[in-house]
Write an enzyme that holds these catalytic residues in place. Structure first.
Site, PDB file in Angstrom:
ATOM      1  N   GLU A  70       0.966  -1.133  -0.062  1.00 22.73           N
ATOM      2  CA  GLU A  70       0.009   0.117  -0.107  1.00 22.73           C
ATOM      3  C   GLU A  70       0.872   1.103   0.036  1.00 22.73           C
ATOM      4  OE1 GLU A  70      -3.620   1.006  -0.159  1.00 22.73           O
ATOM      5  OE2 GLU A  70      -2.412   2.677  -0.189  1.00 22.73           O
ATOM      6  N   LEU A  80      -3.217   2.607   5.203  1.00 24.50           N
ATOM      7  CA  LEU A  80      -4.084   1.236   5.331  1.00 24.50           C
ATOM      8  C   LEU A  80      -5.667   2.089   5.300  1.00 24.50           C
ATOM      9  CD1 LEU A  80      -2.186  -0.833   7.865  1.00 24.50           C
ATOM     10  CD2 LEU A  80      -2.276  -1.154   5.243  1.00 24.50           C
ATOM     11  N   GLY A  81      -6.480   0.956   4.653  1.00 24.53           N
ATOM     12  CA  GLY A  81      -8.090   1.533   4.782  1.00 24.53           C
ATOM     13  C   GLY A  81      -8.452   1.993   3.577  1.00 24.53           C
ATOM     14  N   GLY A 106     -22.325  17.031 -10.484  1.00 25.46           N
ATOM     15  CA  GLY A 106     -22.420  15.606 -10.194  1.00 25.46           C
ATOM     16  C   GLY A 106     -23.511  15.501  -8.896  1.00 25.46           C
ATOM     17  N   GLY A 156     -24.554  12.747  -7.606  1.00 26.29           N
ATOM     18  CA  GLY A 156     -24.878  11.457  -7.489  1.00 26.29           C
ATOM     19  C   GLY A 156     -24.480  11.128  -5.956  1.00 26.29           C
ATOM     20  N   GLY A 171     -18.157  10.809 -10.405  1.00 25.77           N
ATOM     21  CA  GLY A 171     -17.836   9.197 -10.876  1.00 25.77           C
ATOM     22  C   GLY A 171     -16.446   8.936 -10.458  1.00 25.77           C
ATOM     23  N   ASP A 213     -13.104  -1.643  -7.018  1.00 23.84           N
ATOM     24  CA  ASP A 213     -13.590  -0.766  -7.942  1.00 23.84           C
ATOM     25  C   ASP A 213     -12.714  -0.929  -9.292  1.00 23.84           C
ATOM     26  OD1 ASP A 213     -15.080   0.642  -6.150  1.00 23.84           O
ATOM     27  OD2 ASP A 213     -14.157   2.537  -6.070  1.00 23.84           O
ATOM     28  N   ALA A 243     -17.677  -0.315  -0.868  1.00 23.49           N
ATOM     29  CA  ALA A 243     -16.922  -0.991  -0.018  1.00 23.49           C
ATOM     30  C   ALA A 243     -16.987  -2.375   0.387  1.00 23.49           C
ATOM     31  CB  ALA A 243     -16.604  -0.153   1.307  1.00 23.49           C
ATOM     32  N   HIS A 275     -43.151  -2.266  17.899  1.00 23.07           N
ATOM     33  CA  HIS A 275     -44.023  -1.077  17.808  1.00 23.07           C
ATOM     34  C   HIS A 275     -43.468  -0.251  18.787  1.00 23.07           C
ATOM     35  CE1 HIS A 275     -47.136   1.586  16.877  1.00 23.07           C
ATOM     36  NE2 HIS A 275     -47.590   1.424  18.250  1.00 23.07           N
TER      37      HIS A 275
HETATM   38  P1  NAD Z   1     -22.091   8.450  -9.126  1.00 25.90           P
HETATM   39  O1  NAD Z   1     -21.962   7.661 -10.435  1.00 25.90           O
HETATM   40  O2  NAD Z   1     -22.798   8.083  -7.853  1.00 25.90           O
HETATM   41  O3  NAD Z   1     -22.353  10.128  -9.392  1.00 25.90           O
HETATM   42  C1  NAD Z   1     -22.024  10.759 -10.491  1.00 25.90           C
HETATM   43  C2  NAD Z   1     -23.129  11.731 -10.899  1.00 25.90           C
HETATM   44  O4  NAD Z   1     -22.330  12.678 -11.822  1.00 25.90           O
HETATM   45  C3  NAD Z   1     -24.315  11.132 -11.772  1.00 25.90           C
HETATM   46  O5  NAD Z   1     -25.433  11.579 -11.231  1.00 25.90           O
HETATM   47  C4  NAD Z   1     -23.696  11.697 -13.374  1.00 25.90           C
HETATM   48  O6  NAD Z   1     -25.326  11.770 -13.909  1.00 25.90           O
HETATM   49  C5  NAD Z   1     -23.353  12.993 -12.931  1.00 25.90           C
HETATM   50  N1  NAD Z   1     -22.466  13.532 -14.203  1.00 25.90           N
HETATM   51  C6  NAD Z   1     -21.325  13.178 -14.495  1.00 25.90           C
HETATM   52  N2  NAD Z   1     -20.743  13.792 -15.314  1.00 25.90           N
HETATM   53  C7  NAD Z   1     -21.250  15.001 -15.132  1.00 25.90           C
HETATM   54  C8  NAD Z   1     -21.065  16.391 -15.646  1.00 25.90           C
HETATM   55  N3  NAD Z   1     -19.966  16.679 -16.582  1.00 25.90           N
HETATM   56  N4  NAD Z   1     -21.917  17.403 -15.149  1.00 25.90           N
HETATM   57  C9  NAD Z   1     -22.856  17.228 -14.477  1.00 25.90           C
HETATM   58  N5  NAD Z   1     -23.112  15.981 -13.948  1.00 25.90           N
HETATM   59  C10 NAD Z   1     -22.206  14.945 -14.340  1.00 25.90           C
HETATM   60  O7  NAD Z   1     -20.465   8.877  -8.569  1.00 25.90           O
HETATM   61  P2  NAD Z   1     -20.019   9.524  -7.274  1.00 25.90           P
HETATM   62  O8  NAD Z   1     -21.075  10.337  -6.761  1.00 25.90           O
HETATM   63  O9  NAD Z   1     -18.764  10.236  -7.902  1.00 25.90           O
HETATM   64  O10 NAD Z   1     -19.444   8.307  -6.431  1.00 25.90           O
HETATM   65  C11 NAD Z   1     -18.580   7.109  -6.938  1.00 25.90           C
HETATM   66  C12 NAD Z   1     -18.633   6.038  -6.496  1.00 25.90           C
HETATM   67  O11 NAD Z   1     -18.565   6.050  -5.037  1.00 25.90           O
HETATM   68  C13 NAD Z   1     -20.093   5.666  -6.642  1.00 25.90           C
HETATM   69  O12 NAD Z   1     -20.028   4.308  -7.580  1.00 25.90           O
HETATM   70  C14 NAD Z   1     -20.674   5.497  -5.564  1.00 25.90           C
HETATM   71  O13 NAD Z   1     -21.640   3.977  -5.356  1.00 25.90           O
HETATM   72  C15 NAD Z   1     -19.494   5.155  -4.513  1.00 25.90           C
HETATM   73  N6  NAD Z   1     -20.117   5.853  -3.168  1.00 25.90           N
HETATM   74  C16 NAD Z   1     -20.875   5.284  -2.617  1.00 25.90           C
HETATM   75  C17 NAD Z   1     -21.499   5.768  -1.352  1.00 25.90           C
HETATM   76  C18 NAD Z   1     -22.253   5.094  -0.198  1.00 25.90           C
HETATM   77  O14 NAD Z   1     -22.283   3.909  -0.416  1.00 25.90           O
HETATM   78  N7  NAD Z   1     -23.152   5.687   0.489  1.00 25.90           N
HETATM   79  C19 NAD Z   1     -20.960   7.067  -0.937  1.00 25.90           C
HETATM   80  C20 NAD Z   1     -20.042   7.782  -1.706  1.00 25.90           C
HETATM   81  C21 NAD Z   1     -19.796   7.148  -2.867  1.00 25.90           C
END
Ligand code: NAD
Length: 462
Positions: free
Chosen positions: A35, A39-40, A180, A182, A271, A309, A317, A441
């Protein structure tokens, strides 16, 4: 030059790699773990754990605010970013010490340096003062991923955060634009909105969290808007301009209008890209940018496995760890596969989103004959007592046998509750079985019981 021989060499110390190393050691193998950083991996140091620690702060701040309407007042609230970040660092440190201890207990040799797979069985590690050569009968690649930076005009001159840097931000910014919407985007939006930062999310899809069902996105969007988070969907970033300490973000809105957002901080959350440079020499078979693996987590070279990943699929994770366990078992001569039918998916916003099994769209796409019941939490005693009634529970089950196929929940603590339907799916349980089980409940969990009882036409409140 020293050559050290091991039965298993693991590259990457995140939740995929360190778990694989411990499992291989428990199976009696001699193991090395390489690594380059802490770590982690991402999860512990720059992902799951720091975000959940800071989201706990957001939850407390939100509760204090909400409590005013319950007749509880605390006076003016003040924040100390440095103390919040210090608590986050303490949590990380404690967990990292735990991993270090487990690796020592397993007599795993940890090399803190850049590892490079030169050929099957041969890995070099660049340590601070020397290079070591390791021999590994089996290699497990667990090199993870890094934040993706899209090729937006002006990005190279602009200052921006990613999830790698945001958890060490030095001061609370006056405004933030998150590119983004997401999972990372919405979780960080909740953290910064709780610190009174005006947050705007720019999402190119037609909804936030597009990886979840549309109704979860809708419920979350409603709550985020109440927190004064601005959400722009169907919106493209066309250019970023650095102007002194500020940035101008040029966007094209859903209506095709050109607009400009002026902000003090940008978080890039679009992403993640896999880290493959450490084994580029191997010319393994790829699946797009990811390493191709079979159900045994084996790559196109039978002595090399890959997990987490770097293989694409679920970037979670807990999935990486499950794959690490399977890869270690197989590297030790076993024959295991990962069961992906019931991967719990959790978003730790407020409200939380949790789901497991099939989504309704997937059930439809697979031509499964199914029936859905949705129970809103507005009639749930615990949700009302908590003053968190915005959520719902949605249950999908096969029409013929009533086998539970998928569950989606939105609401408080659903990221913990999702373990119950996960167990049902794992054990191939049915709605009849769920509906015959006494649930405490008042709990949010009762909504699962209600949904199952209603599904078989025996609901009391639904
Ligand atoms: P994600 O894929 O969840 O979301 C990325 C978002 O960015 C999407 O909605 C996409 O449509 C948007 N996007 C992409 N290009 C863009 C642009 N140019 N302009 C505007 N929007 C755009 O990715 P993330 O949020 O970066 O997370 C990465 C990974 O990490 C994911 O696969 C997620 O599962 C993981 N993660 C999980 C958790 C959890 O389990 N709670 C928390 C954080 C991250």
């Amino acid at each position: 030059m020293l050559v050290n021989s091991y039965e298993v060499v693991v590259l990457g110390g995140g939740p995929g790699g360190y778990v694989a190393a411990i499992r291989a050691a428990k199976l009696g193998k001699t193991v090395a773990l390489i690594e380059v950083r802490e770590l982690g991996g991402t999860c512990l140091n720059r992902g799951c754990i720091p975000s959940k620690t800071l989201l706990r702060h957001a939850e407390v701040i939100e509760t204090i605010e909400k409590a005013k309407s319950w007749g509880i007042e605390t006076g003016d609230m003040t924040f100390s970013l440095s103390k919040m970040l210090a608590r986050k660092d303490a949590v990380i440190k404690q967990l990292r010490t735990g991993i270090d201890h487990l690796l020592k207990q397993g007599k795993i040799d940890v090399y803190n340096g850049v590892g490079k797979v030169q050929a099957a069985g041969k890995i070099t590690v660049q340590l601070a003062d020397k290079e070591e050569v390791l021999q590994g009968e089996k290699i497990i690649l667990a090199t993870g991923s890094r934040p993706l930076v899209p090729p937006i005009d002006g990005i190279e001159e602009a200052a921006y955060f990613t999830s790698d840097t945001i958890f060490d931000i030095e001061k609370i910014p006056k405004s933030m634009v998150i590119i983004g919407g997401g999972i990372i985007g919405v979780e960080l939006a909740c953290i910064f909105a709780s610190l009174n930062v005006p947050v705007s999310i720019v999402e190119m899809n037609d909804r936030i969290v597009p990886s979840e069902e549309p109704e979860a996105s809708k419920a979350l969007a409603r709550s985020l808007k109440k927190k004064k988070i601005s959400i722009m969907t169907n919106t493209k970033v066309t250019k970023i301009e650095q102007q002194g300490a500020r940035q101008l973000i040029h966007i094209e809105t859903a209506q095709g209008k050109a607009e400009t957002l002026d902000t003090e901080a940008i978080l890039m959350a679009v992403g993640r890209a896999p880290n493959t440079s450490a084994f580029a020499e191997l010319k393994l078979e790829m699946d797009g940018p990811f390493v191709k693996v079979d159900s045994a987590m084996q790559t196109s070279d039978p002595t090399i496995y890959a997990v987490g990943d770097v293989t694409g699929g679920w970037q979670l994770a807990h999935v990486a760890s499950a794959e690490g366990v399977v890869a270690a078992a197989n590297a030790a001569g076993g024959k295991q596969t990962v069961d992906y039918r019931m991967v719990p998916r959790c978003v730790y916003t407020s409200p939380e989103i949790a789901s497991v099994g099939l989504t309704e769209a997937e059930a439809k796409q697979q031509g499964i004959d199914y029936k859905v019941v949705r129970v809103d939490h507005a009639g749930n005693g615990r949700a009302l007592a908590q003053d968190e009634k915005e959520g719902f529970t949605k249950l999908i089950a096969g029409t013929q046998y009533g086998e539970i196929l998928g569950v989606l929940m939105v609401g408080p603590h659903v990221t913990e509750i999702i373990a119950e339907p996960s167990a049902f799916i794992h054990l191939e349980g049915t709605v009849d079985e769920l509906a015959s089980m006494i649930h405490a409940h008042p709990t949010i969990t009762e909504s699962l019981y209600e949904a199952a009882a209603s599904w078989i036409g025996k609901g009391v409140h639904h």
